[in-house]
Design a protein around this motif. Structure first.
Motif, mmCIF file in Angstrom:
data_model
loop_
_atom_site.group_PDB
_atom_site.id
_atom_site.type_symbol
_atom_site.label_atom_id
_atom_site.label_comp_id
_atom_site.label_asym_id
_atom_site.label_seq_id
_atom_site.Cartn_x
_atom_site.Cartn_y
_atom_site.Cartn_z
ATOM 1 N N GLN A 23 -40.476 -39.428 -3.909
ATOM 2 C CA GLN A 23 -40.165 -40.860 -3.970
ATOM 3 C C GLN A 23 -41.416 -41.711 -3.846
ATOM 4 N N LEU A 24 -41.309 -42.910 -4.385
ATOM 5 C CA LEU A 24 -42.323 -43.934 -4.185
ATOM 6 C C LEU A 24 -41.907 -44.733 -2.971
ATOM 7 N N THR A 25 -42.842 -45.005 -2.101
ATOM 8 C CA THR A 25 -42.553 -45.760 -0.896
ATOM 9 C C THR A 25 -43.788 -46.578 -0.542
ATOM 10 N N GLU A 26 -43.795 -47.165 0.609
ATOM 11 C CA GLU A 26 -44.967 -47.896 1.056
ATOM 12 C C GLU A 26 -45.069 -47.860 2.573
ATOM 13 N N GLU A 34 -44.549 -39.732 -2.153
ATOM 14 C CA GLU A 34 -44.182 -38.766 -1.121
ATOM 15 C C GLU A 34 -43.347 -37.654 -1.731
ATOM 16 N N ALA A 35 -43.686 -36.424 -1.376
ATOM 17 C CA ALA A 35 -42.868 -35.250 -1.695
ATOM 18 C C ALA A 35 -42.594 -34.587 -0.354
ATOM 19 N N PRO A 48 -36.002 -36.737 7.296
ATOM 20 C CA PRO A 48 -37.270 -36.160 6.836
ATOM 21 C C PRO A 48 -37.831 -35.156 7.829
ATOM 22 N N SER A 49 -38.411 -34.089 7.296
ATOM 23 C CA SER A 49 -39.087 -33.110 8.139
ATOM 24 C C SER A 49 -40.587 -33.415 8.137
ATOM 25 N N LYS A 50 -41.335 -32.625 8.875
ATOM 26 C CA LYS A 50 -42.790 -32.756 8.873
ATOM 27 C C LYS A 50 -43.399 -32.097 7.643
ATOM 28 N N ASN A 51 -42.588 -31.328 6.905
ATOM 29 C CA ASN A 51 -43.078 -30.598 5.737
ATOM 30 C C ASN A 51 -43.097 -31.504 4.517
ATOM 31 N N GLY A 52 -44.284 -31.838 4.064
ATOM 32 C CA GLY A 52 -44.388 -32.664 2.880
ATOM 33 C C GLY A 52 -45.773 -33.228 2.703
ATOM 34 N N LEU A 53 -45.904 -34.045 1.691
ATOM 35 C CA LEU A 53 -47.169 -34.671 1.343
ATOM 36 C C LEU A 53 -46.915 -36.138 1.070
ATOM 37 N N THR A 54 -47.717 -36.993 1.671
ATOM 38 C CA THR A 54 -47.664 -38.422 1.404
ATOM 39 C C THR A 54 -49.091 -38.894 1.163
ATOM 40 N N ILE A 55 -49.325 -39.462 -0.019
ATOM 41 C CA ILE A 55 -50.654 -39.971 -0.350
ATOM 42 C C ILE A 55 -50.524 -41.293 -1.094
ATOM 43 N N GLY A 56 -51.605 -42.042 -1.132
ATOM 44 C CA GLY A 56 -51.618 -43.298 -1.873
ATOM 45 C C GLY A 56 -51.397 -43.046 -3.359
ATOM 46 N N VAL A 57 -50.671 -43.956 -4.010
ATOM 47 C CA VAL A 57 -50.378 -43.774 -5.438
ATOM 48 C C VAL A 57 -51.648 -43.765 -6.273
ATOM 49 N N ARG A 58 -52.732 -44.298 -5.762
ATOM 50 C CA ARG A 58 -53.986 -44.261 -6.524
ATOM 51 C C ARG A 58 -54.456 -42.818 -6.739
ATOM 52 N N HIS A 59 -53.978 -41.888 -5.920
ATOM 53 C CA HIS A 59 -54.333 -40.474 -6.069
ATOM 54 C C HIS A 59 -53.375 -39.719 -6.984
ATOM 55 N N LEU A 60 -52.368 -40.395 -7.491
ATOM 56 C CA LEU A 60 -51.348 -39.733 -8.319
ATOM 57 C C LEU A 60 -51.937 -39.060 -9.560
ATOM 58 N N PRO A 61 -52.869 -39.669 -10.305
ATOM 59 C CA PRO A 61 -53.442 -38.959 -11.455
ATOM 60 C C PRO A 61 -54.137 -37.649 -11.063
ATOM 61 N N ALA A 62 -54.866 -37.634 -9.961
ATOM 62 C CA ALA A 62 -55.534 -36.405 -9.509
ATOM 63 C C ALA A 62 -54.503 -35.360 -9.089
ATOM 64 N N ILE A 64 -51.395 -35.085 -10.226
ATOM 65 C CA ILE A 64 -50.759 -34.583 -11.452
ATOM 66 C C ILE A 64 -51.664 -33.558 -12.130
ATOM 67 N N SER A 65 -52.948 -33.856 -12.206
ATOM 68 C CA SER A 65 -53.903 -32.930 -12.804
ATOM 69 C C SER A 65 -53.934 -31.605 -12.042
ATOM 70 N N ALA A 66 -53.960 -31.671 -10.725
ATOM 71 C CA ALA A 66 -53.992 -30.462 -9.896
ATOM 72 C C ALA A 66 -52.704 -29.657 -10.049
ATOM 73 N N LEU A 67 -51.563 -30.328 -10.059
ATOM 74 C CA LEU A 67 -50.288 -29.619 -10.198
ATOM 75 C C LEU A 67 -50.139 -29.001 -11.587
ATOM 76 N N THR A 68 -50.635 -29.689 -12.605
ATOM 77 C CA THR A 68 -50.603 -29.141 -13.956
ATOM 78 C C THR A 68 -51.459 -27.880 -14.036
ATOM 79 N N ALA A 69 -52.643 -27.917 -13.422
ATOM 80 C CA ALA A 69 -53.519 -26.740 -13.390
ATOM 81 C C ALA A 69 -52.869 -25.607 -12.599
ATOM 82 N N ALA A 70 -52.214 -25.937 -11.487
ATOM 83 C CA ALA A 70 -51.538 -24.919 -10.676
ATOM 84 C C ALA A 70 -50.391 -24.286 -11.455
#
Length: 82
Positions: A23-26, A34-35, A48-62, A64-70
């Motif tokens: 989801q997108l949040t703020e 956030e995933a 929500p659990s402690k298991n997940g990732l939350t980062i600024g949307v400005r990092h979304l392109p990086a 996506i690139s990392a997940l595509t490579a993975a």
């Protein structure tokens, strides 16, 4: 939280008691992606659990690139089909 947030992008069942939600949040006015794993509470709602990732949307392109490579690497190693 600003009106309209969170925006659920997708969700899927990880197992009978847990789901993954993207989801997108703020937070403090900063837009986030956030995933996170959510668990089923006894009252029937999800929390929500402690298991997940939350980062600024400005990092979304990086991300996506990392997940595509993975994904590509996992396919080449026959860890997933396709």
């Amino acid at each position: 939280m600003t009106a309209g947030f969170p925006v659920v992008i997708t969700r899927w069942q990880r197992d009978p008691r847990n789901e993954v939600k993207v989801q997108l949040t703020e937070y403090l006015g900063h837009p986030l992606i956030e995933a996170r794993v959510y668990w089923q509470a006894s009252e029937g709602d999800t929390r929500p659990s402690k298991n997940g990732l939350t980062i600024g949307v400005r990092h979304l392109p990086a991300l996506i690139s990392a997940l595509t490579a993975a994904e590509s690497k996992a396919r080449s190693l026959n860890l997933i089909e396709g």
